[in-house]
Design an enzyme around this catalytic site. Structure first.
Site, PDB file in Angstrom:
ATOM      1  N   LYS A 199       1.521   7.951   0.876  1.00 48.66           N
ATOM      2  CA  LYS A 199       2.014   7.932   2.243  1.00 48.66           C
ATOM      3  C   LYS A 199       3.420   8.522   2.314  1.00 48.66           C
ATOM      4  O   LYS A 199       4.192   8.432   1.362  1.00 48.66           O
ATOM      5  CB  LYS A 199       2.073   6.493   2.773  1.00 48.66           C
ATOM      6  N   ARG A 255     -11.153  -0.503   2.702  1.00 49.86           N
ATOM      7  CA  ARG A 255     -12.611  -0.631   2.781  1.00 49.86           C
ATOM      8  C   ARG A 255     -13.236  -0.810   1.399  1.00 49.86           C
ATOM      9  O   ARG A 255     -14.292  -1.432   1.268  1.00 49.86           O
ATOM     10  CB  ARG A 255     -13.193   0.586   3.503  1.00 49.86           C
ATOM     11  N   ASP A 292       0.837  -1.200   0.000  1.00 44.01           N
ATOM     12  CA  ASP A 292       0.000   0.000   0.000  1.00 44.01           C
ATOM     13  C   ASP A 292       0.870   1.247   0.000  1.00 44.01           C
ATOM     14  O   ASP A 292       1.405   1.646   1.032  1.00 44.01           O
ATOM     15  CB  ASP A 292      -0.926  -0.005   1.221  1.00 44.01           C
ATOM     16  N   ASP A 335      -5.838   6.434  -0.124  1.00 44.44           N
ATOM     17  CA  ASP A 335      -5.196   5.674   0.946  1.00 44.44           C
ATOM     18  C   ASP A 335      -6.215   5.052   1.894  1.00 44.44           C
ATOM     19  O   ASP A 335      -5.847   4.399   2.862  1.00 44.44           O
ATOM     20  CB  ASP A 335      -4.221   6.562   1.720  1.00 44.44           C
ATOM     21  N   GLU A 379      -8.165   2.629   0.907  1.00 50.58           N
ATOM     22  CA  GLU A 379      -8.499   1.646  -0.125  1.00 50.58           C
ATOM     23  C   GLU A 379      -8.977   0.320   0.444  1.00 50.58           C
ATOM     24  O   GLU A 379      -9.685  -0.432  -0.221  1.00 50.58           O
ATOM     25  CB  GLU A 379      -7.289   1.409  -1.032  1.00 50.58           C
TER      26      GLU A 379
END
EC number: 3.4.11.23
Length: 427
Positions: A207, A281, A200, A277, A279
């Site tokens: 991030k 869910r 991620d 970010d 993502e």
């Protein structure tokens, strides 16, 4: 071969020369751990971490005071991602030795899988590892289907496809059916849904390095529910359970999803993306729709979903959310029986409405006006569970992974949660 360091247990305090609160002492025969009855398993785990820190890589657990739980506590603290360690286990009765062996096989699989570099573990590899583990313990009682890439879009898995399309490694949905009855029409008792984001970056809501450097572990929820099903099978699970793993990379590319995109799900819900970010869910929603379609008694999803849960609980507890008080109490009872740390956080009806969008039914993230990020994330997921007020548990896996070592854990994955979920499935 190096001679093993003998580790024994004692209920007597250490000699005063070791200090008033000494938990271990060293003598010519080896190392003695001094149990005080307050938190013996925690004491053993912390002592094991110290023993590993001394560079001792070959030990023998000696004496009659060791049982499966104490052996396991030692191994949890002793195991680390670098180097090799050898433990000579004490004599245990057949049932305890089988329990210990199953923990070593399955929970070590969970820890090692979460620790694997993203370069080695993409969406397809994660799905196949899960199939291999379950097949190893279930044999011909398991069937599965893997759907990937453009087939996901064609079949309406728009959340998973949208998140994963920015990577050269195709997103994957694993749908696995453990059916010990042999009856294709047997009811499904439970569905397990796992977030399997194999790396991620945050996408275009990128991030910072300090928050990205551990994101190989963002598939911890998928590994946890896979391990839980495998472990429940070794404990005699005799009910039909389905597993859905939503696996993808969340990367930046010319084909990646963007802020302002709108995703239309198979249940008719439209979601505006205002944070790429958030993502997890989005991919879990597809798995929860499939789980709801099975009409099970129980749905459990697990995900490394929010930083808010870690802010509330640190890395010491998994966060539990549910509208079903009786079911939440059952899981917490299972956690207590397995000596695993869970803590229930709030989830109320109003959390479901704290994700407003000007262009769709839902936003995928809360605004500054609604700062309860872990609760609003759970509220978001509830929109994809058909009967969300009963039979559904959401686990935000804040205790899955540690970026740095602490007194009881090495850096990396912990495997916590596997035994609790398995306990609930077999209760």
């Amino acid at each position: 071969m190096t001679e093993a360091m003998k580790i024994t247990l004692s209920t007597q305090p250490a000699d005063a020369r070791w200090g008033e609160k000494a938990t271990y002492s060293i003598n010519n025969d080896g190392i003695t751990l001094h149990l005080n009855g307050a938190d013996d398993l925690g004491l053993i785990q912390r002592a094991a971490r110290k023993i590993d820190g001394l560079g001792i890589k070959h030990v023998q657990l000696s004496g009659e005071d060791w049982d499966a739980d104490r052996c396991w506590a030692f191994w949890q603290g002793y195991k680390a991602p670098k180097g090799t360690r050898k433990v000579e286990w004490p004599d245990l009765d057949d049932a305890q030795r089988q329990e210990l062996d199953n923990r070593l096989m399955i929970i070590d699989w969970v820890r090692d899988t979460i620790n694997a570099p993203a370069e080695e573990l993409g969406p397809s590899q994660l799905a196949q590892r899960a199939v291999d583990l379950i097949s190893n313990v279930a044999g011909d009682r398991v069937t599965y289907r893997i759907t990937k890439g453009e087939d996901l879009r064609d079949q309406g898995y728009m959340g998973l496809h949208t998140v994963g399309r920015g990577s050269e490694r195709s997103p994957v949905l694993l749908a696995l059916d453990y059916n010990p009855t042999g009856d294709k029409e047997a009811p499904v008792y439970a569905c397990l849904v796992g977030k399997g984001i194999t790396f991620d970056s945050g996408g275009y809501s990128i991030k910072q390095t300090a928050f990205m450097d551990s994101m190989k572990s963002d598939m911890g929820g998928a590994a946890t529910v896979t391990g839980a099903l495998a472990f429940a099978i070794t404990r005699g699970l005799n009910k039909r359970v389905k597993l859905f793993l939503c696996c993808a990379d969340n990367l930046i590319s010319g084909n990646a999803f963007k802020l302002g995109d709108i995703i239309t799900y198979r249940n008719g819900k439209k979601v505006e993306v205002m944070n790429t970010d958030a993502e997890g869910r989005l991919v879990l929603a597809d798995g929860l729709i499939d789980a709801s379609a099975q009409k099970p008694e129980l749905i459990i999803d697990a995900a490394t979903l929010t930083g808010a849960a870690k802010t509330a609980l640190g890395n010491d507890y998994h966060a539990l959310f549910s509208f079903d008080d009786a079911l939440a109490a059952r899981l917490l009872a299972s956690a207590s029986q397995e000596n695993e740390p869970f803590w229930r956080l709030p989830l109320a009806e109003f959390h479901r409405s704290q994700l407003p969008s000007n262009f769709a039914e839902l936003n995928n993230t809360g605004s500054a006006a609604y700062p309860a990020g872990a609760s609003t994330a759970a509220g978001f997921l509830s929109h994809f569970v058909e009967n969300y007020q009963q039979g559904w548990l959401h686990i935000d896996c804040s205790a899955t992974y540690r970026k740095a070592p602490v007194e009881q854990w090495s850096a990396g994955a912990t495997g916590l949660g596997v035994r609790t979920i398995a306990n609930l499935l077999t209760a």
